[in-house]
Design an enzyme around this catalytic site. Structure first.
Site, short mmCIF file in Angstrom:
data_model
loop_
_atom_site.label_atom_id
_atom_site.label_comp_id
_atom_site.label_asym_id
_atom_site.label_seq_id
_atom_site.Cartn_x
_atom_site.Cartn_y
_atom_site.Cartn_z
N ASP A 241 45.74 1.83 45.15
CA ASP A 241 46.24 2.18 43.82
C ASP A 241 47.41 3.14 43.98
O ASP A 241 47.81 3.46 45.10
CB ASP A 241 45.11 2.77 42.95
N HIS B 88 50.26 -0.42 40.02
CA HIS B 88 49.26 0.37 40.76
C HIS B 88 49.57 0.38 42.26
O HIS B 88 48.66 0.31 43.08
CB HIS B 88 47.85 -0.18 40.50
N GLU C 146 47.85 -3.82 34.30
CA GLU C 146 48.70 -2.72 33.83
C GLU C 146 50.03 -2.65 34.59
O GLU C 146 50.23 -1.79 35.44
CB GLU C 146 47.93 -1.40 33.98
N TRP D 90 38.57 -7.50 31.43
CA TRP D 90 38.29 -6.07 31.18
C TRP D 90 38.82 -5.60 29.84
O TRP D 90 38.28 -4.67 29.27
CB TRP D 90 38.85 -5.20 32.32
N THR E 284 37.36 6.07 39.30
CA THR E 284 36.94 7.39 39.81
C THR E 284 37.97 8.51 39.61
O THR E 284 37.91 9.51 40.32
CB THR E 284 36.58 7.29 41.31
C1 ACM Z 1 41.69 -1.82 34.57
O1 ACM Z 1 40.84 -1.15 33.98
N1 ACM Z 1 42.93 -1.38 34.64
C2 ACM Z 1 41.36 -3.08 35.20
#
Ligand code: ACM
Length: 537
Positions: free
Chosen positions: A176, A247, A309, A375, A451
């Protein structure tokens, strides 16, 4: 109440008999050769907690025997406790789940790693006949080890706790903006530079407070091979995620040629990041090489390329991105997002692997044979099902276990929606009103554990448990057997003690313990209904 009435997840059928079978240090163990991995796990685990040798014996004479029954599904089992413990299963997974059920019936001490009672002493199993099999084939958890690294030993323990719940997929979010956690031999700077950051946002990034503490860590390739093998022995598939083209700031910090412009450091802030990969041949070649190493470590059928995103801002001002979009005949640069993921998906296909993606990719073009993790609510998943894709549901407002567990200010770093234990327990992978005959397949669901605010394994335990116990029951047990009050009785009557015996620092049902609080660390509460109302306006 007998220990057979305290199982989590609740089995399909329990017929209780009278009395108990005593097991002791003379207990012997037999297994058909096909089930030897379950025998090995049971001998190891029960051997550790009891101090017994569990010597091998012939099936006819063994106190515990594991037998193959080809009539049963691979994950299904029958467990009979009478004069002996006799397990029939359709395959090694079923035998393993039966062994887990047996351990639960032996009581919490069976989950300790050394005996706490006299080694020669007896253990009782209630006489019972159980038939069991899972509702869904994909019973998953996504763990973000990028925002905060989880040391390998803790990860192995987490896998053991997943296995105790008969969960079977660990989606490991390895990369990320804030960290790159997998050693890649060809690109050593990914971990030399990308595996640590100077400091981190403390609480919500909106508060603008940083902790001033370096954070880092990564898994060597052998660490990950060990994790994969440990998980496989417990019938858990590890799906690695290499998140692109957003990310990706940790990778860009290590190899600036992957980015669209200015040099960056590994990101110290949380939130959605405008820094994205340049959609160049250089980036594609780089990630193809990375994936060549990833597939050598992870035998999973699916490899996740993330794809969530991705703000288009940098591509809008990149001549290279504009030119690429024009060359591909795309109306604008935002189409580069699914195109880029699609290119890497083709590479994985060449390795005989399928791609898993977050549902954003379905706003553009999904790779052939993709698995879609839905999601942003259920919609992306339903659309993918309509188009014939495999889907795993993980809607943010239902299954994000980093979100706060109760309303009010009492939760540590209260972020996101309120998702109580009961909310999770009442989750259904398809929303009310959905039909059940889509061209695509609903494989199951997964809980996601991000997290940013879970900076240690202890905090992951707090966020995950016992809500993950509820997820396990949703995905394993039949809906008609689900009953929240009964679930609470089983938690309080035995399951929380099992978690304690395993060293899991769950959130007590009555609320956090004093040392689980984070006074003064700012959260960011969201209200699902208010967001739905304003989206509808
Ligand atoms: C996510 O919660 N960005 C997959």
């Amino acid at each position: 109440m007998s220990a057979a009435d305290l199982l989590v997840p609740v089995p399909c059928l329990i017929e209780s008999g009278d009395g108990f079978l005593e097991l002791d240090s003379a207990t012997t163990l037999a297994a058909d050769p096909e089930l030897s991995s379950a025998r090995r796990w049971l001998a190891h685990t029960l051997g550790a907690s009891t101090g017994w040798d569990l010597f091998p014996a012939t099936a006819a004479h063994a106190r515990i025997s594991l037998r193959l029954d080809p009539e049963l599904e691979a994950e299904a089992y029958r467990l009979e406790v009478g004069a002996a413990v006799v397990i029939h299963s359709g395959g090694p997974a079923g035998a393993f789940y039966a062994a887990q059920t047996l351990l639960q019936m032996l009581g919490p001490a069976a989950f300790r790693q050394a005996p706490v009672a006299e080694v020669g002493g007896g253990w009782q199993v209630p006489k019972v006949s159980i038939q069991d099999q899972p509702r869904f084939g994909y019973r998953g958890v996504m763990l973000d080890v990028a925002r905060h690294f989880m040391p390998k030993d803790n990860l192995l323990r987490f896998i053991e706790v997943m296995a105790m719940h008969k969960l079977n997929v660990l989606h490991l979010h390895l990369t990320d903006d804030q960290g790159w956690r997998i050693q890649i031999n060809r690109y050593p700077r990914l971990t030399e530079t990308g595996a640590w950051r100077r400091e981190s946002s403390l609480g919500s990034w909106r508060a603008g407070i940083f902790d001033g503490l370096p954070h880092g860590g990564f898994y060597s390739q052998d660490d990950l091979r060990e994790v994969v093998a440990f998980a496989a022995e417990r019938h858990i598939t590890v799906i690695p995620e290499i998140d692109v083209p957003g990310h990706s700031q940790a990778a860009i910090a290590a190899y600036p040629e992957l980015g669209t412009g200015a040099d960056v450091e590994v990101w110290t802030r949380w939130g959605i990041n405008e820094t994205v990969l340049e959609v160049s041949d250089t980036s594609l070649e780089f990630y193809r090489n990375v994936l060549d190493e990833v597939v050598e470590i992870f035998p999973s059928r699916w490899i996740s390329l993330g794809g969530d995103e991705v703000p288009p801002a940098q591509w809008q001002s990149s001549a290279e991105a504009q030119a690429k979009a024009a060359e591909l005949g795309l109306p604008d640069v935002s189409g580069l997002h699914s195109w880029f993921v699609g290119q890497l998906a083709k590479h994985l296909d060449g390795h005989g692997r399928a791609t898993s993606v977050w549902d954003e990719i379905g706003d553009g073009e999904l790779p052939d044979g993709a698995l879609v993790a839905s999601w942003r609510g259920y919609e992306g998943g339903l659309k993918a099902l309509e188009s014939g894709y495999d889907v795993v549901m993980c809607p943010e407002h239902k299954l994000y276990l980093d979100h706060r567990q109760a309303d009010g200010d009492g939760e540590p770093v209260p972020v996101g929606f309120v998702i109580t234990l009961k909310d999770v327990y009442e989750f259904e992978p398809l929303p009310a009103g959905a039909h059940d005959a889509y061209p695509g397949r609903l494989l199951g669901a997964q809980a996601n554990i991000w997290t940013e605010h879970l900076d240690s394994p202890r905090r992951v335990h707090f966020a995950a448990f016992p809500r993950l116990s509820a997820v396990a029951e949703v995905l394993w047990s039949r809906p008609e057997d689900r009953d929240y009050d009964g679930f609470l009785t089983r938690l309080e009557g035995g399951h929380l003690e099992r978690l304690e015996a395993m060293g899991v620092e769950f959130r007590p049902l009555s609320g956090p313990k004093p040392w689980q609080l984070r006074p003064g660390v700012v959260g960011w509460k969201r209200d699902y209904d208010a967001e739905q109302r304003s989206a509808a306006e």
